[in-house]
Motif scaffolding. Structure first.
Motif, PDB file in Angstrom:
ATOM      1  N   GLY A 392      12.195  72.822  22.275  1.00 52.49           N
ATOM      2  CA  GLY A 392      11.473  72.988  23.535  1.00 52.49           C
ATOM      3  C   GLY A 392      11.880  74.236  24.289  1.00 52.49           C
ATOM      4  N   ASN A 393      11.143  74.534  25.341  1.00 47.78           N
ATOM      5  CA  ASN A 393      11.471  75.687  26.193  1.00 47.78           C
ATOM      6  C   ASN A 393      12.844  75.485  26.807  1.00 47.78           C
ATOM      7  OD1 ASN A 393       8.072  75.642  27.168  1.00 47.78           O
ATOM      8  ND2 ASN A 393       9.033  77.220  25.938  1.00 47.78           N
ATOM      9  N   GLY A 394      13.620  76.534  26.778  1.00 48.58           N
ATOM     10  CA  GLY A 394      14.950  76.480  27.406  1.00 48.58           C
ATOM     11  C   GLY A 394      15.973  75.722  26.596  1.00 48.58           C
ATOM     12  N   SER A 395      15.651  75.424  25.334  1.00 49.66           N
ATOM     13  CA  SER A 395      16.605  74.646  24.536  1.00 49.66           C
ATOM     14  C   SER A 395      17.722  75.518  23.963  1.00 49.66           C
ATOM     15  CB  SER A 395      15.861  73.909  23.416  1.00 49.66           C
ATOM     16  OG  SER A 395      15.154  74.846  22.631  1.00 49.66           O
ATOM     17  N   THR A 398      16.522  81.352  21.813  1.00 52.80           N
ATOM     18  CA  THR A 398      16.714  82.800  21.968  1.00 52.80           C
ATOM     19  C   THR A 398      18.195  83.129  22.135  1.00 52.80           C
ATOM     20  OG1 THR A 398      14.545  83.017  22.967  1.00 52.80           O
ATOM     21  CG2 THR A 398      16.089  84.802  23.392  1.00 52.80           C
ATOM     22  N   SER A 439      11.280  88.914  22.845  1.00 50.16           N
ATOM     23  CA  SER A 439      10.034  88.986  23.631  1.00 50.16           C
ATOM     24  C   SER A 439      10.055  90.190  24.589  1.00 50.16           C
ATOM     25  CB  SER A 439       9.816  87.688  24.401  1.00 50.16           C
ATOM     26  OG  SER A 439      10.988  87.388  25.119  1.00 50.16           O
ATOM     27  N   GLU A 509       9.463  84.537  18.595  1.00 42.29           N
ATOM     28  CA  GLU A 509       8.056  84.235  18.906  1.00 42.29           C
ATOM     29  C   GLU A 509       7.165  85.449  18.677  1.00 42.29           C
ATOM     30  OE1 GLU A 509       7.419  81.750  22.244  1.00 42.29           O
ATOM     31  OE2 GLU A 509       9.490  81.056  22.258  1.00 42.29           O
ATOM     32  N   HIS A 542       7.264  78.352  18.052  1.00 40.37           N
ATOM     33  CA  HIS A 542       6.711  77.066  18.492  1.00 40.37           C
ATOM     34  C   HIS A 542       5.516  76.689  17.600  1.00 40.37           C
ATOM     35  CE1 HIS A 542       8.991  76.742  22.256  1.00 40.37           C
ATOM     36  NE2 HIS A 542       8.825  78.038  22.388  1.00 40.37           N
TER      37      HIS A 542
END
Ligand code: ATP
Length: 592
Positions: A392-395, A398, A439, A509, A542
């Motif tokens: 998930g986002n913020g997991s 990156t 990104s 991504e 994702h």
């Protein structure tokens, strides 16, 4: 540049002497010589006007010289001496000023280069913490203020020489007047410090708000699209982030400058007060002769020149001191990465990269309750493998990617390239095996660091295969443009990464803003091609439609590696097409 010099604090005068001690020396000596010559003017003129004062030089009575038979020159020897003194002043001051100007420019450039070097040695996390606004203000503003202030220090020395010369002449005229003037000057200097110090404090406050202005300007430029679409937002932003900070800046600067101007006026007033006191009071008290009084007043009037230079220079130096303090505090925060340049072993990741109990923390910022903790992570990634980091986002995907690309240095645990641990001594060499597209990637317009005779043709072929033919051309390693759509820019970044021919690739991504057709190409052709070239490919994604293509799936959840899975890719791998595009020339297959 040696590390100790790199870390040394910036001191105003030291900045000049470090840049070119010889030029500073000659500039100061010539300036002082000019100052002495300047101080000779008054005695010379007074001797011509009042020969009775000529106790050191014989007055020339009744001699004159006819210039071109038209102009009568009285006291020709003294006139010649006067003319020569003028020429000497012209030479000394001109040369001194030019030399100091050169040193100031060199010091500015040197200081900027020092900061460039420090920035390039900064760990990425420190760079992110400091932020671009502080760095840009330092480079665009503080550096020139410091050099400007430093270069005016010799002016003070020169003015001081003239002042000493004039005071010496005053001693020669009347010791009592000299002592009186000295007393008033000491009082004036001490009281002058009060407005200067108050002014300096306001100037410092003004400079502090300047960082905020830079941040606001960034918001105004980079957030222009968002602001255009929302008038209330735009007005509130302008008011809170720019106008208010600008007001704070201008209030502080105006007040600071006001105190400085007051200090300047006050110093002039003190000088005139001294002249008045000598004329109306001291002359009577010591029953001065008319000649002595005239001589003293003339010296005092003449002293105004160097005093004005002195007080005009003080605000520049006050501003420079504020800027130097800012630069020093910035340099203190710019802890450079320790990279041992003596270790030159060429460490390559031949087989695998291993993370053992790796942990990393983003510290909580001012208004946050918690920071973010990643790990402990234990992970093995092999060459010739495609690993997907999902979650998930913020997991923390990156963040983990940046640890693997050796941008972030883990606070605990170790990273191994095959059996060799990555250390301070070899980290920089290990980095040379990695290419990453995050990104916030930056696209350079030139293929820096690549020097292959066939670079242009390889790149042109790549542009064709990446669907950029007709959009971008390449000549002598330079792209014709980088004004492209987001997806096209990423393709160009991919081409650059490909031409760099590294062992490890990290794509954060990458495919997110590609059209479906190119997504297919990325997952079904580019990744298998890189795998075939025995690269380790890490894909942060994702795109769950393609998860089955991964050899290894690393699932992240709240900073923890949730699960490590293995998939076979053979049945999914796309049959590669032949192409000439191969950076190393070892393999025949192309990535695109
Ligand atoms: N530069 C930073 N400073 C402080 N905290 C950060 C920074 N970058 C990320 N974080 C924090 O670390 C956490 C993990 O961020 P990260 O970018 O690794 O997540 P991610 O899994 O890649 O997310 P996404 O899928 O949204 O890209 C986030 O909760 C974020 O708040």
């Amino acid at each position: 540049m040696p590390a100790n010099q790199d870390n040394s604090a910036i001191r105003l005068f030291g900045l000049l002497t470090d840049t070119s001690s010889n030029k500073v020396f000659f500039s100061t000596v010539l300036g002082a010589l000019g100052g002495i010559a300047y101080a000779i003017f008054v005695p010379l003129i007074m001797m011509a006007l009042q020969p009775s004062l000529g106790r050191l030089m014989q007055p020339e009575f009744d001699t004159s010289y006819w210039l071109f038979g038209v102009f009568e020159i009285s006291s020709p020897n003294q006139a010649l001496f006067f003319f020569m003194t003028c020429m000497l002043i012209l030479f000394c001051r001109g040369t001194s000023g030019t030399l100091m100007f050169h040193v100031a420019i060199d010091a500015t450039v040197g200081l900027r280069k020092k900061i460039y070097s420090r920035i390039s040695k900064l760990p990425i996390q420190t760079l992110e913490e400091i932020g671009p606004s502080r760095l840009l203000t330092a480079l665009n503003n503080d550096v020139s203020e410091v050099a400007n202030g430093a270069s005016s220090i010799p002016n003070i020395l020169v003015a001081a020489t003239t002042l000493v010369g004039m005071l010496a002449f005053l001693v020669y005229l009347r010791l009592e007047i000299f002592l009186f003037v000295l007393g008033v000057m000491a009082f004036g200097f001490l009281t002058y410090q009060i407005p200067v110090r108050i002014g300096g404090r306001h100037l410092a406050a003004g400079r502090n708000s300047f960082d905020g202005i830079q941040e606001g300007i960034r918001g105004l430029i980079y957030g222009a699209k968002e602001l255009k679409l929302n008038k209330e937002k735009q007005q509130a932003f302008l008011k809170n982030e720019l106008h208010e900070v600008e007001k704070k800046f201008s209030d502080s600067f105006k007040t600071g400058r006001m105190f400085m101007i007051f200090a300047m006026t006050y110093s002039n007033l003190i000088s005139f007060f001294t002249i008045g006191a000598v004329t109306y009071v001291i002359a009577n008290y010591y029953t001065l002769t008319r000649d002595d009084l005239l001589g003293s007043v003339m010296v005092l009037l003449y002293i105004l020149g160097p005093i004005t230079v002195f007080v005009n220079t003080i605000p520049n130096i006050a501003i420079a001191r504020v800027a130097a303090r800012k630069l020093n505090s910035l340099l203190k925060d710019m802890t450079i990465e320790y990279l041992d340049s003596k270790i030159v072993d060429n460490i390559e990741c031949h087989q695998k990269i291993v993370l053992k109990n790796v942990e990393y923390t983003y510290q909580a910022k001012k208004n946050e309750e918690l920071g973010f903790h990643l790990g402990p992570i234990n992970l093995t990634l092999n060459r010739g493998e495609v690993a997907f980091f999902v979650g998930g986002n913020g997991s923390g995907k990156t963040t983990l990617g940046k640890i693997l690309s050796l941008h972030y240095i883990p606070e605990k645990g170790d990273i191994y390239f095959d059996a060799a641990a990555v250390t301070d001594g070899n980290r920089n060499i290990c980095r040379q095996s990695i290419s990453a597209i995050y990104s916030d990637f930056y696209l350079f317009t030139e293929l820096f660091g690549l020097s292959d005779n066939e670079l242009d043709s390889k790149a042109s072929e790549g542009l064709k295969q990446l669907g950029l033919e007709g959009k971008v051309t390449i000549e002598n390693g330079k792209f014709s443009t980088t004004s492209l759509s987001d997806g096209q820019k990423k393709r160009l970044a991919l081409l650059v990464a490909y031409l760099e021919d590294r062992s490890i690739y990290i794509f954060d991504e990458w495919a997110a803003d590609q059209d479906p057709e190119f997504k297919e190409i990325f997952y079904h052709r580019i990744l298998p091609d890189l795998k075939r070239l025995n690269k380790l490919v890490i894909v942060i994604t994702h795109d769950d439609r393609y998860f089955h293509l991964a050899d290894k799936l690393v699932r992240m959840e709240n900073g923890q590696e949730f699960r490590e899975g293995a998939f076979s890719t053979d049945k999914h791998a796309h049959s590669p097409e032949k192409s000439e595009m191969s950076p190393s020339g070892e393999e025949e297959e192309s990535v695109v």
